[in-house]
Motif scaffolding. Structure first.
Motif, PDB file in Angstrom:
ATOM      1  N   GLU A  52       0.843  -1.185   0.000  1.00 12.57           N
ATOM      2  CA  GLU A  52       0.000   0.000   0.000  1.00 12.57           C
ATOM      3  C   GLU A  52       0.880   1.237   0.000  1.00 12.57           C
ATOM      4  OE1 GLU A  52      -3.807   1.819   2.527  1.00 12.57           O
ATOM      5  OE2 GLU A  52      -2.643   0.128   3.310  1.00 12.57           O
ATOM      6  N   GLY A  53       0.517   2.238  -0.768  1.00 12.82           N
ATOM      7  CA  GLY A  53       1.309   3.469  -0.792  1.00 12.82           C
ATOM      8  C   GLY A  53       0.814   4.439  -1.842  1.00 12.82           C
ATOM      9  N   GLY A  54       1.709   5.317  -2.284  1.00 12.71           N
ATOM     10  CA  GLY A  54       1.384   6.306  -3.294  1.00 12.71           C
ATOM     11  C   GLY A  54       2.640   6.723  -4.028  1.00 12.71           C
TER      12      GLY A  54
ATOM     13  N   SER B 171      -0.938  12.725  -6.566  1.00 11.06           N
ATOM     14  CA  SER B 171      -0.396  11.494  -6.015  1.00 11.06           C
ATOM     15  C   SER B 171      -1.283  10.336  -6.443  1.00 11.06           C
ATOM     16  CB  SER B 171      -0.321  11.573  -4.489  1.00 11.06           C
ATOM     17  OG  SER B 171       0.139  10.350  -3.953  1.00 11.06           O
ATOM     18  N   ARG B 172      -0.665   9.259  -6.912  1.00 14.81           N
ATOM     19  CA  ARG B 172      -1.403   8.065  -7.314  1.00 14.81           C
ATOM     20  C   ARG B 172      -1.357   7.071  -6.160  1.00 14.81           C
ATOM     21  NH1 ARG B 172      -2.943   5.160 -12.096  1.00 14.81           N
ATOM     22  NH2 ARG B 172      -3.620   3.113 -11.391  1.00 14.81           N
ATOM     23  N   GLU B 173      -2.503   6.798  -5.550  1.00 13.85           N
ATOM     24  CA  GLU B 173      -2.568   5.856  -4.434  1.00 13.85           C
ATOM     25  C   GLU B 173      -2.736   4.435  -4.975  1.00 13.85           C
ATOM     26  OE1 GLU B 173      -2.046   7.095  -1.416  1.00 13.85           O
ATOM     27  OE2 GLU B 173      -1.953   9.083  -2.369  1.00 13.85           O
ATOM     28  N   TYR B 174      -2.170   3.463  -4.254  1.00 16.64           N
ATOM     29  CA  TYR B 174      -2.325   2.065  -4.660  1.00 16.64           C
ATOM     30  C   TYR B 174      -2.371   1.165  -3.438  1.00 16.64           C
ATOM     31  CZ  TYR B 174       2.779   2.319  -4.139  1.00 16.64           C
ATOM     32  OH  TYR B 174       4.049   2.548  -3.669  1.00 16.64           O
ATOM     33  N   HIS B 175      -3.019   0.030  -3.609  1.00 10.28           N
ATOM     34  CA  HIS B 175      -3.129  -0.973  -2.546  1.00 10.28           C
ATOM     35  C   HIS B 175      -3.447  -2.300  -3.236  1.00 10.28           C
ATOM     36  CE1 HIS B 175      -5.109  -2.298   1.543  1.00 10.28           C
ATOM     37  NE2 HIS B 175      -3.969  -2.931   1.284  1.00 10.28           N
TER      38      HIS B 175
ATOM     39  N   GLU C 290      -0.165   0.546  -9.653  1.00  6.23           N
ATOM     40  CA  GLU C 290       0.659   1.720  -9.354  1.00  6.23           C
ATOM     41  C   GLU C 290       0.640   2.756 -10.466  1.00  6.23           C
ATOM     42  OE1 GLU C 290       4.504   0.883  -7.212  1.00  6.23           O
ATOM     43  OE2 GLU C 290       4.030  -1.153  -7.900  1.00  6.23           O
TER      44      GLU C 290
END
Length: 385
Positions: A215-217, A225-229, A271
């Motif tokens: 999980e992050g960005g 910012s592109r967030e992902y998980h 991502e």
């Protein structure tokens, strides 16, 4: 059309592998684990022709009981001689190229052997021990100086942090992702490499493939910012790639159970690595120029880079060995007709006849927008419309 990477120091080795299968450039699927285990002693990371590997599997199964630590890499041993005979007897095909990393572990002696095979249908098979350092297999090996770039960064990391399997594998994965992003967002499609990677590690006779939840960005152009998980895990016995934000998942199969008719491409990119800067739109002669620009409070930070394209049209990519031409922090313009915009790795179009002069003046004139207008044809991209 894949990438396999090893980073090895004596009895320790980490691996990074992708999930992509390519039928052609426009038809690619992120749904195959390149890891293939035969028993608790012998396994391979596979690259190249799926058809050839499907022929390799039964040959290995026939001789695996005869394979041991002493003969696994022997040219005349049961494994290599059987694979060579099969490869030579298969009708020649330029599409019959296959290879990969082999791993053999001996629990009695707590030793391992990591080796590389490379075969071509109708021609034969080569085998070599994997040396300490970085080895890259697949289309990713065409990236200029990729092994040198990775080795310097991994050696420096291990010197400070020691060689602990999972953190070192994560470092290797982060480095290859950054290199591919530097090549351009289209590098994943053009090289046939998935934008997500599996990591694993080997020490002594113990091998582990790491399941993960990440999980992050990440920063993208425009100050966003592109967030992902997402996760890679085993669910009810099946390997699954799961995007936990979009609630989508891809089942992952190894080469023995993978089936796909090639009619529908499936990309797994939580991502957003396949979005953003791409060099094919900003090649100027024999060079590529681009800028990162960040505005914060009353300050403007600019960095301008230069690199060269590699590959052939229409598959041009950027050499990831960037040269920094200029970098500075100055006062931002807060009013007027040209208000600066946050951009990240944005291509600059510069006529080849002006490039030498541009490189001579940019160090001292990085904030002189009036002067730079004479060189940068798309300079308006750096301002709020």
């Amino acid at each position: 059309m894949t990438i396999l990477i090893s980073y090895k120091q004596q009895e320790k080795c980490v691996f990074v592998s992708d999930f992509r299968v390519s039928f052609n450039t426009a038809n690619q699927v992120d749904a195959m684990s390149k890891f293939l285990a035969f028993d608790n002693r012998l396994a391979f990371f596979t690259a190249g022709s799926v058809v050839m590997w499907s022929m390799v599997v039964p040959v290995i199964r026939q001789v695996i009981d005869q394979v041991n630590l002493l003969n696994v890499c022997d040219e005349d041993g049961p494994l290599i001689s059987s694979l060579r005979n099969m490869t030579e007897q298969t009708p020649y095909s330029a599409a019959g190229l296959f290879g990969g990393f082999g791993i053999y572990v001996d629990t009695v002696t707590n030793q391992n052997i990591v080796f590389q095979i490379r075969g071509l249908a109708g021609r034969g098979l080569q085998i070599s021990h994997v040396s300490d350092g970085v080895t890259v297999i697949g289309s990713g090996a065409n990236i200029p100086n990729i092994e040198g770039l990775l080795r310097v960064n991994l050696d420096d990391y291990v010197e400070v942090n020691e060689f602990i399997l999972k953190p070192t594998a994560e470092k290797l994965r982060n480095e290859i992702k950054e290199i591919l992003v530097k090549c351009g967002s289209s590098s994943f499609e053009k090289l046939g490499i998935s934008p997500i990677f599996n990591i694993s590690g080997l020490i002594g006779s113990a091998f582990q493939m790491f399941g993960e939840e990440i999980e992050g960005g990440r920063f993208v152009s425009g100050g966003m910012s592109r967030e992902y998980h997402f996760s890679f895990e085993r669910v009810n016995g099946a390997l699954v790639l799961r995007d936990l934000l979009s609630n989508t998942e891809h089942c992952v199969h190894d080469i023995t159970t993978f089936q796909h008719n090639g009619s529908v491409g499936i990309e797994f990119d939580p991502e957003g690595l396949t979005e953003g800067f791409d060099p094919s739109s900003c090649v100027s002669g024999h060079n590529i120029y681009f800028i990162s620009q960040w505005v914060e409070d009353s300050f403007l930070e600019r960095t301008i880079f230069k690199t060269t394209p590699f590959g052939n049209s229409p598959k041009l990519l950027a050499n990831p060995n960037y040269i920094q031409l200029a970098s500075a922090v100055g006062q931002v313009r807060t009013s007027g007709k040209n208000i600066h915009l946050n951009v990240y790795r944005h291509g600059l179009i510069i006529n080849p006849v002006n490039q030498n002069t541009f490189e001579e003046v940019i160090q001292q004139s990085i904030f002189d927008d009036d002067l730079l207008t004479n060189y940068i044809e798309n300079i308006n991209d750096l301002f709020i419309p």
